[in-house]
Design an enzyme around this catalytic site. Sequence first.
Site, PDB file in Angstrom:
ATOM      1  CG  ASP A  72      78.413  24.885  76.525  1.00 30.13           C
ATOM      2  OD1 ASP A  72      77.892  25.494  75.598  1.00 30.13           O
ATOM      3  OD2 ASP A  72      78.603  23.655  76.547  1.00 30.13           O
ATOM      4  CG  ASP A  86      80.660  19.860  77.047  1.00 36.00           C
ATOM      5  OD1 ASP A  86      80.397  20.950  76.510  1.00 36.00           O
ATOM      6  OD2 ASP A  86      80.022  18.820  76.823  1.00 36.00           O
ATOM      7  CG  ASP A 141      82.304  25.099  75.537  1.00 37.53           C
ATOM      8  OD1 ASP A 141      81.688  26.046  75.001  1.00 37.53           O
ATOM      9  OD2 ASP A 141      81.765  24.058  75.924  1.00 37.53           O
TER      10      ASP A 141
END
Lengths: 123, 642
Positions: free
Chosen positions: B331, B524, B528
């Site tokens: 991410d 995080d 996600d």
Amino acid sequence: MSQIIVLIVGIALIGFIIWWFFGKHAVATESAKVENQQQTVDVLVKGGYSPERVVLKAGVPAVLNFTRTDPSSCLDRVVFSDFGINQELPKGETQAIKIDTSKPGTYTWACGMDMFHGQLVIE
Amino acid sequence: MSITSRFWVSLIFSLPMVLEMVFHPLFGWMLPGGQWTMLILTSIVMLISAVPFWQSAWASFTKHHANMDTLVAIGTATAYFYSMYAMATGREVFFESAAVVTTFVLLGQVFEERMRNNASNAVAKLVDLQAKDAEVMRDNQWVRLPLSEVVVGDQLRARPGEKIAVDGVIVDGQSTIDESMVTGESMPVEKKVGDSVIGATINGTGTVTYTAKKVGDDTMLAQIVDMVKKAQNSHAPIQKLTDKVSDIFVPVVLIIAILTFMVWYVIVGASVANSLIFAVSVVVIACPCALGLATPTALMVGTGRSAKMGILIKNGEVLEAVNDVKTVVFDKTGTITNGKPIVTDVIGDRATVLATAAALEATSEHPLATAVLAQAKADDLKVSEVSDFKAVEGKGVTALVGGKRAFVGNDKLAADSVLPDELQAQVADLQDQAKTVVYVGVENQVIGLIAIQDAPKPSSKSAIAALHARGLKTVMLTGDNVRVAQAIAKQVGIDEVIADVLPGDKADHVQALQKDGAVAFVGDGINDAPALTVADVGIAMGSGTDIAIESGGIVLVKNDLMDVDRALALSKKTFNRIKLNLFWAFVYNVLGIPVAAGLFYAIGLTLSPEFAGLAMALSSLSVVTSSVLLNRVKIESKAVTA
């Protein structure tokens, strides 16, 4: 002559071992009784676990009392891998193990060396 | 009687017989009293040291179970009782086998017990980190209370050198705090008012007062302890093999032993004593404890060690899955980057542009606004009041500043205004550097640009290089626009960029990537969580949200991307160690049995019960030692540049 006797006894012994260890034998099962919103089952640890299959009711706080009388170091720990429990069982002492019964299902427990197994059913 | 004392009894009483075994062939020395002495010595060993094996073997036999005690019991009992019969009928005896095998089996168990305690003490060490008491504000007085009496919302105080008691937020004072025990971060961290502190960390130089936010089982340390416990006792899928094997192993070995006896006695025509020795050797060498210990001990040491480094591996399954990972997907925001945008450039008259922007953004909660306000504060600019504030959906904001209509926003908002050429030229430049450009204007005239960037973490570049060195492909998933995403990817060296991804679609992209092989996802945020779950290995950043941590299979307590590489390295090392252990355990058992059965008798290779006992003890010992040595294995990244 003695050869033939040995042969017969040997084959009979093998047959017995297969039947005794691999045959279908009833597993000692015990369902917990609920008292005062608490369920308890006593498990004797001697050459395995008696009972070997414990049935608990979901949602009721549960305690399993393990007492080891067996001298084998194989059995000196009991492991519930799904619950992160790895409890030492000093010989002759009763160890209370709290079980989280919030998730119904079938779980197993085992000795520290994964040689002996027990089954825990939460329903 | 404990295993250790059973071992000593066994050793002392077998020693004379071992001495005879050694000295008889050399000097013809015989034990005084001959067979009678042997009978007495062996009987003592049996009675004190071997009978417990017989007891538990019998107890499990009645339950239709067989285990290593069964094998030890049958091996020693056969040797002992046959020798008594042989003595009575004037044949060759082998009392010493029964005694020596007992000694060696117990030796193996003594070491094994020590090693097992050694392997499992990681959790105890973690629990010990907990502070025992804390200074708490009660009725306007500082009192020292045991930790169990601290509740959420309490004001606590930590003096220099004291432990922070629970997780909380600093409300007064500043200090440096050593968090290495929890996060693995070796440098002490600067903390000031508003920063959060973690229970069990050590306060450095200053006194701080903090509000308790999480106590008891909710603290980070308690969560870590819980996670490590679960991981250490979890099953690795590879273990299913040994579970199955251990169920049938012992009965099968007994059958092999009977067959061995029958073949030697009936077909080869050897004496009862010799045939029996082969059968007993088979029973003794086959004790499967090494097999049973191979996986759990390695798992215990591996997960315990990684926890010390601030890498929490949730279970054995994750450990095994890591081995197949081909692609690592990241991410962007908060994972590769800091997640906190900062102002990098101001074009135009810096003070005017910033002050105008800050005035307009003062009430906004947009992340970009936060960056502008932080910069204005850092530059010591006065933020003036605005009136007639309007947010223009998807474009920016406008308001009256000092009687003039001013605006802050993106290119769409600036489209109606005059944009000087020299500013226009800068826009593309800034965007190519992965910066988001904000236009600031007054009365339809753009007066300046503010470039804002969410910079990559210092370690991101080297972390990605390390993963490349491992032969892994790296992918970045982001909701940001392609230009910014590409620029960040270029800075840190990511292979592939998937930009403009809606939060809900992250999991789908991970699934698509899974077609080319197993995927690890590093993230995080709340958005996600689905991707972390879908990925073969979900790696959650410890600074992330609870839900992300819950979804991940590996949690990195430190916020350092280098730990992704370390986590992969450690998982692989641990899993390889499990495989190595299983290999050795199988070798001992599988190769040992034919040798013990006398298959290689023709070429002079046999195994007496005594040596079978020694080999068995050594096999357990070597497996547990190899697991404990996992603590010493070097974990290094493969990247050359750091």
